[in-house]
Write a protein that holds these residues in place. Structure first.
Motif, PDB file in Angstrom:
ATOM      1  N   MET A  59    -107.455  34.245  32.416  1.00  0.00           N
ATOM      2  CA  MET A  59    -106.062  34.649  32.276  1.00  0.00           C
ATOM      3  C   MET A  59    -105.640  35.614  33.387  1.00  0.00           C
ATOM      4  O   MET A  59    -104.490  35.610  33.832  1.00  0.00           O
ATOM      5  CB  MET A  59    -105.856  35.303  30.905  1.00  0.00           C
ATOM      6  CG  MET A  59    -104.415  35.541  30.512  1.00  0.00           C
ATOM      7  SD  MET A  59    -104.310  36.420  28.924  1.00  0.00           S
ATOM      8  CE  MET A  59    -105.193  35.294  27.844  1.00  0.00           C
TER       9      MET A  59
ATOM     10  N   ARG B 281     -96.505  37.713  34.394  1.00  0.00           N
ATOM     11  CA  ARG B 281     -96.911  36.346  34.064  1.00  0.00           C
ATOM     12  C   ARG B 281     -97.720  36.311  32.767  1.00  0.00           C
ATOM     13  O   ARG B 281     -97.470  35.480  31.883  1.00  0.00           O
ATOM     14  CB  ARG B 281     -97.736  35.763  35.218  1.00  0.00           C
ATOM     15  CG  ARG B 281     -98.224  34.332  34.974  1.00  0.00           C
ATOM     16  CD  ARG B 281     -99.167  33.867  36.068  1.00  0.00           C
ATOM     17  NE  ARG B 281    -100.391  34.667  36.114  1.00  0.00           N
ATOM     18  CZ  ARG B 281    -101.410  34.486  35.280  1.00  0.00           C
ATOM     19  NH1 ARG B 281    -101.351  33.566  34.315  1.00  0.00           N
ATOM     20  NH2 ARG B 281    -102.499  35.232  35.392  1.00  0.00           N
ATOM     21  N   ILE B 282     -98.676  37.234  32.643  1.00  0.00           N
ATOM     22  CA  ILE B 282     -99.541  37.259  31.459  1.00  0.00           C
ATOM     23  C   ILE B 282     -98.739  37.559  30.200  1.00  0.00           C
ATOM     24  O   ILE B 282     -98.892  36.899  29.168  1.00  0.00           O
ATOM     25  CB  ILE B 282    -100.659  38.303  31.648  1.00  0.00           C
ATOM     26  CG1 ILE B 282    -101.625  37.860  32.748  1.00  0.00           C
ATOM     27  CG2 ILE B 282    -101.419  38.532  30.346  1.00  0.00           C
ATOM     28  CD1 ILE B 282    -102.567  38.957  33.210  1.00  0.00           C
TER      29      ILE B 282
ATOM     30  N   GLY C  49     -95.580  37.119  29.763  1.00  0.00           N
ATOM     31  CA  GLY C  49     -94.709  35.975  29.502  1.00  0.00           C
ATOM     32  C   GLY C  49     -95.436  34.854  28.778  1.00  0.00           C
ATOM     33  O   GLY C  49     -94.887  34.218  27.874  1.00  0.00           O
ATOM     34  N   ASN C  50     -96.705  34.638  29.151  1.00  0.00           N
ATOM     35  CA  ASN C  50     -97.495  33.563  28.534  1.00  0.00           C
ATOM     36  C   ASN C  50     -97.990  33.929  27.139  1.00  0.00           C
ATOM     37  O   ASN C  50     -98.050  33.070  26.248  1.00  0.00           O
ATOM     38  CB  ASN C  50     -98.692  33.217  29.424  1.00  0.00           C
ATOM     39  CG  ASN C  50     -98.287  32.520  30.704  1.00  0.00           C
ATOM     40  OD1 ASN C  50     -97.206  31.956  30.792  1.00  0.00           O
ATOM     41  ND2 ASN C  50     -99.141  32.568  31.708  1.00  0.00           N
ATOM     42  N   THR C  51     -98.364  35.193  26.936  1.00  0.00           N
ATOM     43  CA  THR C  51     -98.956  35.604  25.659  1.00  0.00           C
ATOM     44  C   THR C  51     -97.944  36.139  24.654  1.00  0.00           C
ATOM     45  O   THR C  51     -98.265  36.288  23.472  1.00  0.00           O
ATOM     46  CB  THR C  51    -100.020  36.701  25.897  1.00  0.00           C
ATOM     47  OG1 THR C  51     -99.393  37.842  26.494  1.00  0.00           O
ATOM     48  CG2 THR C  51    -101.133  36.188  26.817  1.00  0.00           C
ATOM     49  N   LYS C  52     -96.735  36.444  25.134  1.00  0.00           N
ATOM     50  CA  LYS C  52     -95.696  37.053  24.285  1.00  0.00           C
ATOM     51  C   LYS C  52     -96.171  38.379  23.689  1.00  0.00           C
ATOM     52  O   LYS C  52     -95.826  38.741  22.553  1.00  0.00           O
ATOM     53  CB  LYS C  52     -95.266  36.096  23.156  1.00  0.00           C
ATOM     54  CG  LYS C  52     -94.905  34.696  23.617  1.00  0.00           C
ATOM     55  CD  LYS C  52     -93.775  34.693  24.616  1.00  0.00           C
ATOM     56  CE  LYS C  52     -93.413  33.260  25.052  1.00  0.00           C
ATOM     57  NZ  LYS C  52     -92.432  33.255  26.154  1.00  0.00           N
TER      58      LYS C  52
END
Length: 263
Positions: free
Chosen positions: A125, A183-184, A186-189
């Motif tokens: 990740m 980015r992280i 955004g991906n994991t909320k």
């Protein structure tokens, strides 16, 4: 569970006993954080930002008030909060993989193959699959912080707590990791509470900026809703009128209102 009141900081006061008498660090702090929200705490040195973060982490107990996370009272450290400090705090005798695996092993009562899979996923990740077998002394400062972020995220915390995570890094590495964090998250909320001194970092990353008054007896002096659309591009925002307006609002609070009061 009310997702709009995911993290609730209610009537918090923090007083430290010193040789010179009681020192009131924080006074009447009320703050709620929504699930999935990125909130930054900003203010001058000594305003109690890190103290407030340590209270949420459970590393300190408040003198007054209480803190709830997902409707449960915070009474000490726990795996529902992942913490990343300015100092990466990696164990130097362990590899990147083992530093993360150690945290995962303590939280999840699973078989080794599942724990290893979680560790691999967390390091992937943050873009460190190629460095899993390296030791901290073999890594750059930015890579060490990535391992710290991977370790915090690997335990799947309810809230990610960041205390000046990029403060010790050079400007280019800092910018790259800010983009990586966007980015992280955004991906994991993920729900994030971050301490920073950097106005541009706060505006770039946050949904909301909490501005602290000068200490002692620091309070919340104001809040700024960062209504910039996501995903955010650093270069595009550099020419954004709204970005500059938000930046100016925070700068005005910190360097005109607060410095004027301190003088």
């Amino acid at each position: 569970m009310d997702s709009d009141r995911y993290l609730c900081i209610e009537g918090i006061g923090m007083t430290f006993e010193t040789r010179k008498g009681d020192f009131v660090a924080l006074e009447r702090i009320d703050l709620t954080v929504k699930k999935g929200e990125f909130v930054s705490l900003i203010g001058h040195s000594g305003c109690g930002k890190s103290t407030l973060l340590n209270l949420v982490a459970g590393l300190l107990r408040p003198t007054e008030g209480g803190i709830l996370l997902a409707e449960r009272e915070i009474a000490g450290p726990g795996p529902d909060r992942g913490v990343v400090f300015q100092n990466h705090s990696l164990l130097p005798w362990l590899t990147c993989f083992d530093n993360v695996y150690l945290a995962v092993e303590r939280v999840f009562p699973e078989k080794k193959n599942l724990l290893k899979e979680r560790t691999h996923t967390a390091l992937a990740m943050v873009g460190l699959t190629h460095a899993e077998a390296k030791y901290p002394h073999e890594l750059s400062g930015g890579m060490k912080q990535r391992v710290g972020i991977a370790r915090a995220l690997a335990i799947e915390p309810k809230v990610l707590l960041l205390d000046e995570p990029f403060g010790a890094l050079d400007a280019l590495t800092r910018a790259n990791l800010q983009d990586e964090l966007m980015r992280i998250v955004g991906n994991t909320k993920a729900t994030v509470l971050m301490v920073t001194h950097d106005v541009d970092e706060a505006v770039l990353l946050s949904d909301r900026i909490v501005m602290m008054t000068n200490g002692p007896a620091a309070r919340i002096g104001g809040m700024v809703e960062v209504d910039l659309p996501r995903p955010r591009e650093r270069l595009a925002l550099a020419g954004s009128r709204r970005y500059m307006e938000l930046r100016t609002t925070v700068m005005d609070f910190l360097y005109r209102k607060q410095l004027k009061q301190a003088a």
